[in-house]
Design a protein around this motif. Structure first.
Motif, PDB file in Angstrom:
ATOM      1  N   VAL A 135       0.853  -1.183   0.000  1.00  0.00           N
ATOM      2  CA  VAL A 135       0.000   0.000   0.000  1.00  0.00           C
ATOM      3  C   VAL A 135       0.893   1.238   0.000  1.00  0.00           C
ATOM      4  O   VAL A 135       2.028   1.205   0.497  1.00  0.00           O
ATOM      5  CB  VAL A 135      -0.950  -0.002   1.225  1.00  0.00           C
ATOM      6  N   ASP A 136       0.397   2.321  -0.538  1.00  0.00           N
ATOM      7  CA  ASP A 136       1.095   3.602  -0.523  1.00  0.00           C
ATOM      8  C   ASP A 136       0.928   4.214   0.872  1.00  0.00           C
ATOM      9  O   ASP A 136      -0.176   4.622   1.249  1.00  0.00           O
ATOM     10  CB  ASP A 136       0.511   4.515  -1.603  1.00  0.00           C
ATOM     11  N   PHE A 137       2.002   4.283   1.660  1.00  0.00           N
ATOM     12  CA  PHE A 137       1.920   4.768   3.034  1.00  0.00           C
ATOM     13  C   PHE A 137       1.442   6.220   3.085  1.00  0.00           C
ATOM     14  O   PHE A 137       0.701   6.610   3.992  1.00  0.00           O
ATOM     15  CB  PHE A 137       3.270   4.620   3.736  1.00  0.00           C
ATOM     16  N   ALA A 140      -2.221   6.154   2.459  1.00  0.00           N
ATOM     17  CA  ALA A 140      -2.907   5.511   3.580  1.00  0.00           C
ATOM     18  C   ALA A 140      -2.982   6.420   4.802  1.00  0.00           C
ATOM     19  O   ALA A 140      -3.950   6.386   5.568  1.00  0.00           O
ATOM     20  CB  ALA A 140      -2.206   4.204   3.945  1.00  0.00           C
ATOM     21  N   ALA A 141      -1.949   7.251   5.006  1.00  0.00           N
ATOM     22  CA  ALA A 141      -1.910   8.112   6.191  1.00  0.00           C
ATOM     23  C   ALA A 141      -3.033   9.131   6.195  1.00  0.00           C
ATOM     24  O   ALA A 141      -3.503   9.549   7.263  1.00  0.00           O
ATOM     25  CB  ALA A 141      -0.559   8.811   6.281  1.00  0.00           C
ATOM     26  N   GLY A 144      -9.384   8.529   4.579  1.00  0.00           N
ATOM     27  CA  GLY A 144     -10.507   8.762   5.475  1.00  0.00           C
ATOM     28  C   GLY A 144     -10.398  10.053   6.246  1.00  0.00           C
ATOM     29  O   GLY A 144     -11.222  10.321   7.131  1.00  0.00           O
ATOM     30  N   HIS A 145      -9.374  10.872   5.925  1.00  0.00           N
ATOM     31  CA  HIS A 145      -9.175  12.159   6.603  1.00  0.00           C
ATOM     32  C   HIS A 145      -9.102  11.998   8.121  1.00  0.00           C
ATOM     33  O   HIS A 145      -9.564  12.865   8.870  1.00  0.00           O
ATOM     34  CB  HIS A 145     -10.301  13.145   6.238  1.00  0.00           C
ATOM     35  N   ASP A 146      -8.548  10.870   8.572  1.00  0.00           N
ATOM     36  CA  ASP A 146      -8.411  10.624  10.003  1.00  0.00           C
ATOM     37  C   ASP A 146      -7.108   9.865  10.219  1.00  0.00           C
ATOM     38  O   ASP A 146      -7.079   8.643  10.301  1.00  0.00           O
ATOM     39  CB  ASP A 146      -9.605   9.818  10.524  1.00  0.00           C
ATOM     40  N   ALA A 147      -6.000  10.617  10.281  1.00  0.00           N
ATOM     41  CA  ALA A 147      -4.680   9.992  10.359  1.00  0.00           C
ATOM     42  C   ALA A 147      -4.520   9.047  11.546  1.00  0.00           C
ATOM     43  O   ALA A 147      -3.992   7.940  11.392  1.00  0.00           O
ATOM     44  CB  ALA A 147      -3.605  11.074  10.389  1.00  0.00           C
ATOM     45  N   PRO A 148      -4.972   9.414  12.769  1.00  0.00           N
ATOM     46  CA  PRO A 148      -4.801   8.480  13.896  1.00  0.00           C
ATOM     47  C   PRO A 148      -5.534   7.152  13.694  1.00  0.00           C
ATOM     48  O   PRO A 148      -5.076   6.109  14.140  1.00  0.00           O
ATOM     49  CB  PRO A 148      -5.392   9.258  15.084  1.00  0.00           C
TER      50      PRO A 148
END
Length: 951
Positions: A135-137, A140-141, A144-148
């Motif tokens: 996956v592209d990190f 992925a980070a 969903g606009h929710d990094a944590p």
């Protein structure tokens, strides 16, 4: 809560606007604190148990729902295809825009075996089922606009490196910089650990039924390198022999939080139909399915504890009725004076009920807190049970509750208390004023006409339920209908016939029906739920208590003769024989709880003795099950000590839609061929229209349109009942290739402890799953199953081999089941405490009521020890009768289930002598201990003071 508030409004109005009634209600509660404490103790039980059941449901729901954060995070839907179709899927939805979603993330996955391998080619630690992900990190980070919630950040792995999730690192004992090997598609690659990350969100993305994600993220091209020697576009038998192929997936994040976004899944799945039209794939609402299963599991366990807790709640209601009846008897002179001075009957009811409402408010507030404690203890017990189970399949249990559950527990407890108090207040208000003032025994109130009408209506309802129950083949009305019919008929005829013969005949019928109704209902095809056994207990225990109460004098005379008519014995028996209604309430408290404790204890013992039969049903002639990716059938057949090998074409991620609903779930499917019938196959419990199980298996393997299921098929997270049955159909689809086939269910197999899923033929599996229809499981008949199972895992770790003996699996399941029964018994023991407390309450009230009689006896020279003995004999008499009824009927009830194979073929009735002796003596000793305080108080009564007492 609304019902409780509505019921409370009249009491709030009375206490706020009627000062005289308010003073009367509050005065007694303040003036007699010990009686107030007894009433509160009796009232809080229902609240405590209901609150505890809600808390248990909340905890299980939250524990399973936590997987939404650890394995999905922002991921709501998953669309998967085989690698050759990846460009087409990327073109269709890679840039899909919709107001309901806020991100799409491409990811490639491959199931592998992973191991820490020494230079001498020996594995020191292995994870037979692991997963490689690309996956592209950076993408992925921010997914969903929710990094944590994503769990992925920072730099991705370089060539030859892996970012390893904690679960896999712990399994393989890895640290940063260590190396490990992965095996898949006949190849292996060695990887160095770049860093270790928590199992959270995309980092924990896992679609199996495990709650632990053995994930390793690798650099782009690593999975392609493992598959380079395969021509995936022309994959056939050669690739199938090397394991499942890589999957390319698009992860979709809905608008909203980790859990709230799942509510949009239905609409998102509908919106994606157009861009995916004509493509061989489907959209799986993975997180929604998980959360739905969590809610079903929580609701199911909550319902179970509420149902079994009802036995104890019923005991608490009887205790409450007893307490208020005794309070009314004690105050009858006072109540009679108030009536003589002009207080209306309805005002008297309002005063007494308002006092009870005040008790209820305090009791329910305390009961809510006590319920939290009980729930916590139950959860601790459940945690101990799951701690010894397969941790990969068990979500960690963490105590959790919601304000709604506390409100619900409080409201249910208050509603029960208010209803009990109102009914008792109305009953106690019906007295003769002159008799009450003179403290005489109540004369019987004439009401034969009303009772006859009530009896007739009850009989009619019972007859209707009986007809409906047998017509609809429903166990609950089948159980309750004839019992209500008997009760109504007895009530109606008691006005016209001699009471004793009528009561005897109909009570005996109700007991006999209760004992035989469950086997009869099963014989008609009904499937009893947990609530059926609650009804069965009430049907048997209540008539038994009524019957014994009718012959209570004869029982007392027999005991008096056996003890030489000793004065202390006669005195001890005099009060319960004279107050038969009060004694009957206490007997019912004891009996109903002892009944269910006896039932569960005996059932647990019977199941523990069924290991050999369960093993035979589950495995037939096989004794080991091996999982691998793939199964090397030839190697297994050439292994020393192996007699028969039967491969299963099993896929864990079949997308199944039953004909009875529109809900699609992931569930395993397993295909068999003729080799499976080389020895006795697993037992078919219901052969449907086929004459025997051989005919069922022959029809299955020679067709690609049939399936066999068990009772738990598609029921993950809910009650153990499949939403489909024989004659229904299921649409089985491969979510990756889009292949599908509709299968008709022709039979039911024994309980699927091994989680094979639905059974079908190997040719049906090939038609559905294409190149991914490979043997990943094998049933083995080995000479030494234990030795073979332990050897195969260490020697074949490259294919991820995992082996389990069928007998070992059965014993593990029975051990878990036994622990669960123990937890249920502990929960029910609270009701037994109520029964013992009821004895103590009666003794306290009896001492107060009889202080003048005790004073007379002491003045006549009756020794203090004899007074104490009389009260102890009274308590022991009531307790022994309750124990006898509960144990006898509990044993009869468990014996009747052996008359049917519904609970297991060849289930043998066994009496758990030691456990029942502990129950009997523990209950009896507890009852006597509860009597110590009141008995000592009675012995200390001074004759001169007692004879002059007015209150």
């Amino acid at each position: 809560m609304i019902v409780a508030l509505v019921l409370s409004v009249p009491f709030i109005y009375i206490l706020a606007t009627k000062p005289v009634l308010r003073r009367l209600a509050v005065r007694n509660a303040i003036r007699r604190p010990r009686e107030t404490m007894l009433v509160i103790a009796g009232s809080l039980l229902g609240t405590a148990l209901m609150t505890a059941s809600f808390v248990v449901g909340d905890t299980l729901t939250a524990s399973i729902s936590a997987t939404a954060h650890t394995q999905y995070g922002p991921v709501d839907e998953v669309v998967s295809v085989l690698a050759p179709q990846a460009p087409e899927l990327r073109r269709r939805i890679g840039g899909f825009q919709n107001s309901l979603i806020d991100g799409v993330l491409p990811i490639t996955t491959l199931e592998v075996a992973a191991a820490t391998v020494e230079p001498n080619n020996i594995a020191t630690a292995a994870a037979p089922k692991a997963q490689l992900l690309e996956v592209d990190f950076n993408h992925a980070a921010i997914f969903g606009h929710d990094a944590p919630a994503s769990g992925l950040s920072g730099q991705g792995p370089g060539a030859g490196e892996a970012v390893v999730v904690e679960a896999l690192a712990n399994r393989l004992h890895l640290h940063g910089g260590d190396t490990f090997s992965v095996f898949a598609l006949g190849q292996n690659v060695r990887l160095r650990v770049a860093r270790i990350i928590p199992q959270l969100g995309v980092a924990g993305f896992w679609r199996g039924r495990e709650v632990v994600s053995y994930n390793a993220f690798v650099s782009p091209g690593t999975i392609a390198l493992l598959a380079a020697h395969l021509d995936i576009s022309k994959a056939g038998p050669r690739s199938a022999a090397l394991g499942e192929l890589p999957l390319y997936s698009m992860l979709i994040s809905n608008r909203g939080g980790v859990e709230s976004g799942a509510a949009l899944s239905t609409a998102v799945v509908r919106a994606l139909r157009q861009p995916l039209a004509g493509m061989a794939t489907n959209v799986l609402p993975a997180k929604k399915n998980l959360l739905d299963a969590a809610r079903k599991a929580g609701d199911g366990l909550q319902q179970l504890y509420q149902t079994i807790g009802t036995f104890a709640v019923f005991a608490g209601i009887l205790l409450l009725i007893n307490i208020f009846t005794m309070l009314a008897d004690e105050r009858k002179s006072e109540l009679g004076m108030m009536r003589a001075m002009g207080l209306r009957r309805r005002s008297l009811v309002a005063t007494f009920a308002s006092e009870g409402w005040l008790y209820g408010i305090v009791a329910c507030a305390i009961g809510t807190v006590v319920g939290l404690g009980i729930g916590r203890l139950v959860i601790e017990g459940a945690s101990q049970i799951t701690a010894s189970a397969n941790k990969d399949l068990r979500a960690p249990i963490k105590f959790h509750f919601t304000p709604t559950s506390l409100q619900s527990g409080f409201a249910i407890g208050l509603t029960i208390t208010i209803a009990t108090v109102i009914g008792t207040s109305i009953s106690t208000s019906r007295f003769n004023i002159i008799s009450a003032i003179r403290d005489l025994e109540r004369s019987k109130v004439r009401g034969g006409g009303v009772r006859a009408v009530i009896g007739g209506v009850t009989a009619a309802i019972g007859a209707l339920l009986t007809v409906v129950g047998f017509a609809a083949v429903n166990a609950l009305p089948i159980l309750a209908g004839p019992a209500l019919l008997a009760l109504g008929a007895a009530t109606f005829l008691n006005r016209r016939r001699s009471r004793r013969p009528v009561t005897t005949v109909f009570a005996a019928f109700a007991i006999a029906w209760g004992a035989s109704a469950v086997p009869i209902a099963i014989g008609f095809g009904a499937e009893p739920q947990v609530a059926a056994f609650l009804i069965q207990g009430l049907i048997m225990v209540i008539p038994a208590v009524i019957l014994l109460s009718e012959y209570q004098n004869e029982v007392g005379h027999v005991l008096a003769r056996l003890t030489g008519r000793r004065l202390s014995v006669r005195l001890g028996l005099a009060y319960p024989l004279a107050r038969r209604q009060r004694t009957a309430l206490t007997l019912a408290q004891f009996s109903i709880v002892v009944f269910i404790l006896t039932y569960i204890t005996t059932l647990s013992t019977m199941f523990q003795g069924q290991a050999a039969q369960f093993t035979s049903d589950l495995g037939g002639g096989y004794n080991v099950v091996v999982d691998a990716n793939p199964i090397n059938v030839d190697a297994l057949r050439n292994t020393a000590g192996v007699e028969i090998v039967a491969p299963l074409w099993r896929n864990e991620r079949a997308s199944i839609t039953p004909s009875t609903s529109n809900e699609t779930s992931e569930w395993p499917m397993a295909g068999i061929d003729a080799s499976f019938l080389r020895t006795q196959p697993p037992k078919i419990t219901d052969t449907g229209s086929y004459p025997n199980q051989t005919a069922v298996y022959q029809a299955l393997i020679h067709s690609d349109h049939f399936a066999i299921i068990d009772d738990r098929f598609l029921s993950r997270g809910g009650p153990p009942a499949s939403p489909v049955g024989i004659g229904d159909s299921i649409l089985v689809k491969d979510p990756a290739s889009g292949g599908s086939k509709r299968l008709t269910i022709i039979a039911k197999a024994s309980n699927d402890v091994l989680f094979n899923g639905g059974w079908t033929s190997a040719q049906a599996m090939r038609a559905i799953f294409g190149v991914n229809a490979i043997p990943t499981r094998a049933y083995i008949k080995a000479v030494d199953p234990e030795r073979f199972a332990s050897a195969i895992e260490s020697s074949d770790f490259r294919s991820g081999a995992q082996a389990v003996t069928i007998n070992g699996k059965v014993k593990e399941q029975l051990a878990q089941q036994n622990k669960f029964f123990s937890l249920i018994r502990s929960f029910l023991s609270i009701g037994l405490v109520v029964g013992v407390a009821g004895i103590g309450v009666i003794m306290v009230r009896a001492v107060r009521e009889r202080r003048r009689q005790v004073g007379v006896l002491r003045a006549l020279g009756f020794p203090a020890d004899s007074v104490s003995n009389a009260f102890a004999i009274e308590a022991g008499f009531v307790a022994l009768e309750g124990i006898f009824i509960g144990v006898a009927l509990g044993l009869i009830s468990t014996w009747t289930i052996t008359l049917s194979d519904n609970f297991g073929r060849g289930l043998t009735f066994v009496v758990p002598v030691v456990a029942l002796l502990v129950l009997v003596f523990g209950t009896l000793i507890g009852s006597l201990i509860a009597t110590v305080g009141p008995a000592r108080s009675a012995a200390k009564i001074k004759p001169a003071v007692a004879l002059r007492m007015t209150d």
